[in-house]
Structure formats: structure tokens, C-alpha cells
Design a protein around this motif. Structure first.
Motif, mmCIF file in Angstrom:
data_model
loop_
_atom_site.group_PDB
_atom_site.id
_atom_site.type_symbol
_atom_site.label_atom_id
_atom_site.label_comp_id
_atom_site.label_asym_id
_atom_site.label_seq_id
_atom_site.Cartn_x
_atom_site.Cartn_y
_atom_site.Cartn_z
ATOM 1 N N GLY A 52 0.820 -1.082 0.034
ATOM 2 C CA GLY A 52 0.122 0.002 -0.123
ATOM 3 C C GLY A 52 0.830 1.203 0.001
ATOM 4 N N THR A 53 0.380 2.228 0.861
ATOM 5 C CA THR A 53 0.968 3.648 0.462
ATOM 6 C C THR A 53 2.477 3.491 1.033
ATOM 7 N N GLY A 55 3.833 0.796 2.121
ATOM 8 C CA GLY A 55 4.427 -0.505 1.798
ATOM 9 C C GLY A 55 5.560 -0.266 0.555
ATOM 10 N N LEU A 56 4.917 0.138 -0.371
ATOM 11 C CA LEU A 56 5.391 0.216 -1.876
ATOM 12 C C LEU A 56 6.372 1.439 -1.993
ATOM 13 N N ALA A 57 6.365 2.514 -1.066
ATOM 14 C CA ALA A 57 7.314 3.298 -0.928
ATOM 15 C C ALA A 57 8.740 2.928 -0.323
ATOM 16 N N LEU A 58 8.280 2.174 0.698
ATOM 17 C CA LEU A 58 9.440 1.554 1.550
ATOM 18 C C LEU A 58 10.291 0.482 0.745
ATOM 19 N N GLY A 136 -1.002 -0.319 -4.043
ATOM 20 C CA GLY A 136 -1.302 1.195 -4.052
ATOM 21 C C GLY A 136 -1.894 1.520 -2.813
ATOM 22 N N GLY A 137 -2.813 0.455 -2.258
ATOM 23 C CA GLY A 137 -3.494 0.479 -1.112
ATOM 24 C C GLY A 137 -4.458 1.883 -1.134
ATOM 25 N N TYR A 267 1.445 3.193 -6.456
ATOM 26 C CA TYR A 267 2.017 2.403 -7.345
ATOM 27 C C TYR A 267 3.057 3.122 -8.213
ATOM 28 N N GLU A 268 3.222 4.210 -8.160
ATOM 29 C CA GLU A 268 4.188 4.829 -9.062
ATOM 30 C C GLU A 268 5.536 4.615 -8.450
ATOM 31 N N PHE A 269 5.678 4.139 -7.333
ATOM 32 C CA PHE A 269 6.923 3.916 -6.803
ATOM 33 C C PHE A 269 7.374 2.361 -7.124
ATOM 34 N N LEU A 270 6.550 1.632 -7.198
ATOM 35 C CA LEU A 270 6.612 0.308 -7.903
ATOM 36 C C LEU A 270 7.079 0.308 -9.336
ATOM 37 N N ASP A 271 6.327 1.204 -10.071
ATOM 38 C CA ASP A 271 6.524 1.545 -11.387
ATOM 39 C C ASP A 271 7.860 1.996 -11.737
ATOM 40 N N SER A 272 8.525 2.809 -10.741
ATOM 41 C CA SER A 272 9.756 3.442 -10.860
ATOM 42 C C SER A 272 10.976 2.470 -10.593
#
Length: 625
Positions: A52-53, A55-58, A136-137, A267-272
Motif C-alpha cells: 500500500g501507501t 509498503g510500496l514506498a518503503l 497502492g493501498g 503504485y508509482e513507486f513500484l513502477d519507478s
């Protein structure tokens, strides 16, 4: 929604399976290699539970240096929730956000179907609390506001946990890492009475993957209601809400990518990083239990993909980012929590932490509304006469009502005339006096929405953003598959009741009854109506109609080591207390207190901060960063 809109939307999913040219990997990555086949045990440096918010950033930051697996129970919101999680306007009307558990629209692909216990402070109602089950949560279903809290909130956080790195000036570099700010497009906004200034220095020119901008369209009803708030004595802020000040009114920043006017989520973090690292994402996979060795070190996570169970191990650490409801639940079913609760369900005790599931804080708002003669986005989008033009405007120029979810927000401390003993008791005034001087108590949200006849209802909606009421969460069995049992605690503290009453009276008298809004009112008060007059009647209305902001926090409270008996669950580096090792919690559940702002910006900053802590060796340092 017409097929033409769905067909013309572009999805970032292709980047997940087709490596882009110029990536930083030493070699190409096979299409789909970021998504392992389920059923095989595997080991990674870090295992993140929850995509989520936070989790994907971390995960994306750690993946730059370590092997990382993300375990996410949901799938892809771009598919599972279609345009409702992509087109900004639909952020305001996501189908499964309804409160009433008897009437809300179920969406098993996206929502956990969480239903509260009867709320004693809110007319005994049971509340459906939407929580996104997707990569993305909650950043995939929120209303897209990007708002940081006030300086005093972060300074109080630092004092509470004994760590100066949480002070605002030390958090600011982490706030700047995630977002990239795009200035407003004044031509597309095309609303002279909705201009503003802001502080660009609150952002970095080298920001991260999250897009922060301003909506390309201004709702006419909101612009009028903003004038109503200004007439109440709440001035327009010169800085906006990202520089450590949270006072006055502002046209809020929104999490919208200005290039395509799509939602910008975690989700943008994952995509990056998907084609730059070896991150692995186990989607549609639920974490069932955390396993520990004899020394109480978290070693692995038992997971299930559609009933197929296997184990994902962590050589370094496991991080829970499952959210305010599921992080404490997963701790408890794994043996960490109140001893009496675990004994009741025959769960082997790993650590007796009585604070797990306690300290639940949730903000509420209520409406004071009139019929008005101004158009609003819902009328334009829903009307057959204007729907097609709105879709064309959105698809061709990335503007118009479909491009906007952002509106006008305002924050204040309740003014002196409403702080007298006739409004607030000494206890309530004493509680408020303990807050930092820059900590607002009330947020005002303005909104226009359609009525059944095609007209517009305008609402000035006060929110209690310094709640003193507390709820709690526990488990009903030893299985994570049984939903947690939770009480949101709304309006159980008399101070919140008094604040709600005083604020209601201020909105009615200083807002709607002022001449400023006479030009748009077309009839008498709709909600609750002029017949609701006495304190008892007003409070009864608020109890029976109060709505959530979906800002719940606090169920794995951050504190100091040694404070486990008084509710602390994790330390200032997110590490679980009670003699446990190899396990952290990083999400809104660790907030010691609810921020008076919207939480998304702070969640991103927290994830950035803890990622930095881990990469520097795992410990917080009490000096400035």
C-alpha cells in the motif's frame, strides 16, 4: 461511463512486464519476472507485508540496495477498479465507500469489507470502513489530497518517542523525497476567484515518483463556499499546507499526474523501480502468520495465494505495512499482543504487548447544507446533456470536471466566542490547551453534490481533527482470515461532543447565515434543517450522521523502549518492542496521535525516513538528519 473513456485511458501496467530502454539493471529482465509464480518457498533480504501507501514506498527504496519481496492480498486497481481509481472526479464517488453496512456496494476485489462494532457515541451505528486491497493501498481510493501537518504535530511526535529526528525540520527532507510538484495551470483552471500563492521551497526540484499538482478545474460551488469560509474570518493562506503551517484556507494540492490527469498513487513507486531492481511482488497473496525462531526473531511469513500455502523468508527483516486494521491483527495472530487475548484463542505468546490494537483514533465530519443555484461537477458529469462534452474535455485537454478531485480546505482553532464556558467545559478547554499553539482543531471541507432533481446541494462540513475519543481493535479468532473486531470510538469523549456542538453553531451562524452566501442559497437549510435547534437535537443529528474521513491511525503506537506496559508497540525506528527482533511496522498504525492534516503525505515521509534508517544500518539517530 462510456466505453470511449475506458478505451482511451493508458495504463502503466505494461512497464511491469516490458523493460524500458536505458534501465540501470546490468541485464534485461524477463517479461513478468517481477511477479513470481506462487507456491515456491523463497528467501529475500526484506519482506514487506502490504503493498500500500507505505509498503510500496518503503519497498522501492530498499530494492535499490537489497533483495525485496512485497506480499499484497490484492491486485491492480487499474484493472480491478477501472476508471474509478484513475480519473480524479471518481475519487469522490468510489462505489464502495458507503458507510451503511446494509447498503454499501461490495467490491471484493478492492475492499476488505470491514464492519465496525456498534458505536455507542454514534447512535449505535455499525460503520463500513473501506480499506483498499490492491497495489497502492489506500492511495488508490483516497480523495487525492496532499496535505502535511503543522510543525507542532511533528515536534510533539519527536517528544513522545524521544527522537528529535521526527521534528518538522528533520522530517522535511523526507517529505521532499517522494513528490514532484508541478505548478498550477492557470489557463486550464480559468477561475479568477480561485487564485492563490504557495511555497515552492517546500518541495524539491529532484522529487520522487509521486506527482503533486493542482486540479485543472474548479468547482463553481466550491469557489462560492470558499468565499463563505473567508467571510467567517478564515483567511486565505499565503503558503499552502506543506510548509509546516496548517492554518487558514487553501486550494489543496492533489495527487494527480498533470501529464495525463490520472491518479498518482504509491503504485508509482513500484513502477519507478520495476525494471531497475529485482523487486518481487506476490500479488493476490495474503500473509497468514509471521514465524519466529526460538530467540523471538521474525524469520518468515506464511502466505496463501488462493488457498495455496507456502513460506516467504527474510534474511534481514520483515516489515508490516498492512495498515491500521491489519497490521495489529497480523501481530496478534502471530503471537504479539495482549497476553489475555492471545491466551483466549490459544495463540502461542511471543511478546506480551498490551498496546497492540489500542489507541485507535479516527476523525469524523458532519454536514450543514443548503440548496444552492451553482453548478457542481456531479451534475455536469451525470447529465446526458453535458456528459459527452465533459469526457471529451478530459480526454483531449486533460481539463474539465473529470480532471478534478481537489477542492478548498480550511483549518482553524475554534475562535474565542465559541471557547467560553457556555460552549466548552473547563476539562475540554484544558485538553485543548495542551495541544501545541499551532495545532488546528477544526478542518472545514466544502463540497457541492447533486440532489435527486438535478439541483445542487452545497455543504460546509466541519471535521474534528484533534479527536480525544479512542477506539480499539482486537481479533475474533487465531485466523487472519476472520475480520478484526474494532470500535472506532466516535464521540465517546465529552470533549469531542462539545467541540462538535460549538463548531456546528459556528458554521450555521457565521457561515450560512452571513450575507456572503445569500446569493447562492435557494431555500431553507436542508441538513439538518431549521427544526433542529437545541443542543440535544444538534448532537443527536451529529451522532446519527457523522461520517469518517478514513484517517484512522494509532493501533501499533510508536513510543519509547520501556513503555510497553503503557501502550507502546514499536520504537522510533518502527521496530517491534517486547524483545522481538527482525520485525518492524511502518504505516499509519504507528502514529502516536492523529495528525490534523490528511495522512498520506506523512505516511510517505515516514516510509522514506524508515527506509533511510534501514539503509544506514537499522537504527534511528537522535541527531538531525
Amino acid at each position: 461511463m462510456m466505453l470511449s473513456l475506458r478505451a482511451c485511458l493508458s495504463f502503466p501496467l505494461l512497464s511491469l512486464v516490458i523493460p524500458r530502454a536505458g534501465c540501470d539493471r546490468t541485464g534485461p529482465r524477463l517479461p513478468g519476472a517481477a511477479f513470481p509464480l506462487p507456491g515456491s518457498n523463497a528467501t529475500y533480504d526484506y519482506v514487506i507485508v502490504g503493498g500500500g501507501t507505505a509498503g510500496l514506498a518503503l519497498a522501492s527504496r530498499l530494492a535499490e540496495s537489497f533483495s525485496v519481496a512485497v506480499i499484497e492480498a490484492g491486485g491492480f486497481y487499474q484493472v480491478d477498479n477501472s476508471y474509478q481509481s484513475i480519473v480524479p472526479f471518481y475519487a469522490l464517488v468510489v462505489s464502495f465507500l458507503g458507510l451503511d453496512p446494509n447498503t454499501y456496494s461490495r467490491h471484493p476485489l478492492m475492499d476488505w469489507d470491514l464492519i465496525s462494532q456498534p458505536l455507542s457515541g454514534a447512535a449505535g451505528r455499525r460503520i463500513h470502513y473501506a480499506q483498499a486491497k490492491t497495489l497502492g493501498g489506500s492511495s488508490s481510493i483516497n480523495t487525492l489530497a496532499y496535505v502535511r501537518a503543522n510543525r507542532g504535530f511533528y515536534d510533539r511526535w519527536a517528544k513522545t518517542v524521544g527522537d528529535d529526528s521526527y521534528k518538522f525540520e528533520n522530517m522535511l527532507p523526507f517529505f521532499k523525497r517522494s513528490p514532484k510538484l508541478t505548478p498550477p495551470d492557470w489557463k486550464k483552471r480559468n477561475t479568477p476567484n480561485a487564485t492563490f500563492t504557495y511555497d515552492p521551497s517546500a518541495f524539491s526540484s529532484n522529487g520522487g515518483p509521486i506527482q503533486v499538482s493542482w486540479a485543472n478545474w474548479v468547482d463553481p460551488t466550491s469557489s462560492w463556499l470558499a468565499k463563505g469560509l473567508q467571510a467567517m474570518g478564515i483567511p486565505l493562506s499565503k503558503e499552502g499546507f506543506n510548509s509546516g503551517k496548517l492554518t487558514g484556507g487553501a486550494w489543496s494540492n492533489t495527487l494527480i499526474n498533470p501529464k495525463n490527469t490520472h491518479r498518482s498513487s504509491a503504485y508509482e513507486f513500484l513502477d519507478s523501480v520495476i525494471d531497475k531492481t529485482d523487486i518481487q511482488v506476490y500479488h493476490h497473496t495474503q500473509a497468514l502468520k509471521i514465524n519466529f525462531d526460538a530467540k523471538k526473531r521474525a524469520t518468515s511469513v506464511l502466505v496463501s495465494t488462493d488457498g495455496l500455502e507456502y513460506t516467504i523468508s527474510a534474511s534481514r527483516e520483515i516489515v508490516l505495512s498492512a495498515g491500521v486494521f491489519h497490521s495489529p491483527q497480523l501481530l496478534m495472530v502471530s503471537g504479539i499482543g495482549p497476553k489475555a487475548t492471545l491466551n483466549r484463542f490459544s495463540i502461542p505468546l511471543v511478546a506480551d504487548l498490551p498496546g497492540v490494537g489500542q489507541n485507535l483514533q479516527d476523525k469524523i465530519f458532519f454536514n450543514v447544507a443548503y440548496p444552492v443555484n451553482t453548478p457542481t461537477a456531479g451534475n455536469i458529469v451525470n447529465s446526458p446533456a453535458t456528459r459527452d462534452a465533459a469526457e471529451r474535455e478530459y480526454l483531449e485537454t486533460q481539463s474539465g470536471p473529470l480532471s478534478s478531485a481537489g477542492g478548498y480546505l480550511a483549518f482553524e482553532k475554534l475562535p474565542a466566542p465559541y471557547r467560553t464556558p457556555s460552549h466548552l467545559s473547563k476539562r475540554t478547554r484544558d485538553l485543548l490547551s495542551e495541544l501545541p499553539s499551532d495545532w488546528p482543531e477544526i478542518e472545514y471541507i466544502v463540497a457541492g453534490f447533486p440532489d435527486a432533481m438535478g439541483g445542487t446541494i452545497g455543504s460546509l462540513s466541519p471535521s474534528l481533527i484533534a479527536p480525544f475519543s479512542r477506539g480499539n481493535l482486537t481479533i475474533k479468532s487465531s485466523s487472519i482470515k476472520d475480520s478484526p473486531v474494532f470500535d472506532l470510538g466516535w464521540l465517546t469523549d465529552p470533549a469531542d461532543q462539545e467541540l462538535a456542538l460549538a463548531t456546528f453553531k459556528r458554521v450555521r451562524k457565521d457561515g450560512w447565515e452571513k450575507k456572503t452566501l445569500d446569493r447562492i442559497k435557494t431555500g431553507p437549510e436542508l441538513f439538518p434543517g431549521a427544526a433542529v435547534k437545541t443542543d440535544e437535537e444538534i448532537l443527536s443529528y451529529i451522532r446519527s450522521t457523522a461520517n469518517q474521513l478514513w484517517h484512522a491511525v494509532g493501533t501499533c503506537k510508536m513510543g519509547k523502549k520501556g513503555e510497553e506496559g503503557t501502550g507502546a508497540v514499536v520504537d522510533s525506528a518502527g521496530r517491534v518492542l517486547g524483545g522481538v527482533s527482525g520485525l518492524r511496522v511502518v504505516d499509519a498504525s504507528v502514529f502516536p496521535r492523529a495528525p490534523p492534516s490528511h495522512p498520506t503525505a506523512t505516511i510517505y515521509a515516514l516510509a522514506e525516513k524508515i527506509a533511510d534508517v534501514i539503509r544506514r544500518g537499522g537504527n534511528n539517530n537522535n541527531n538531525r538528519i
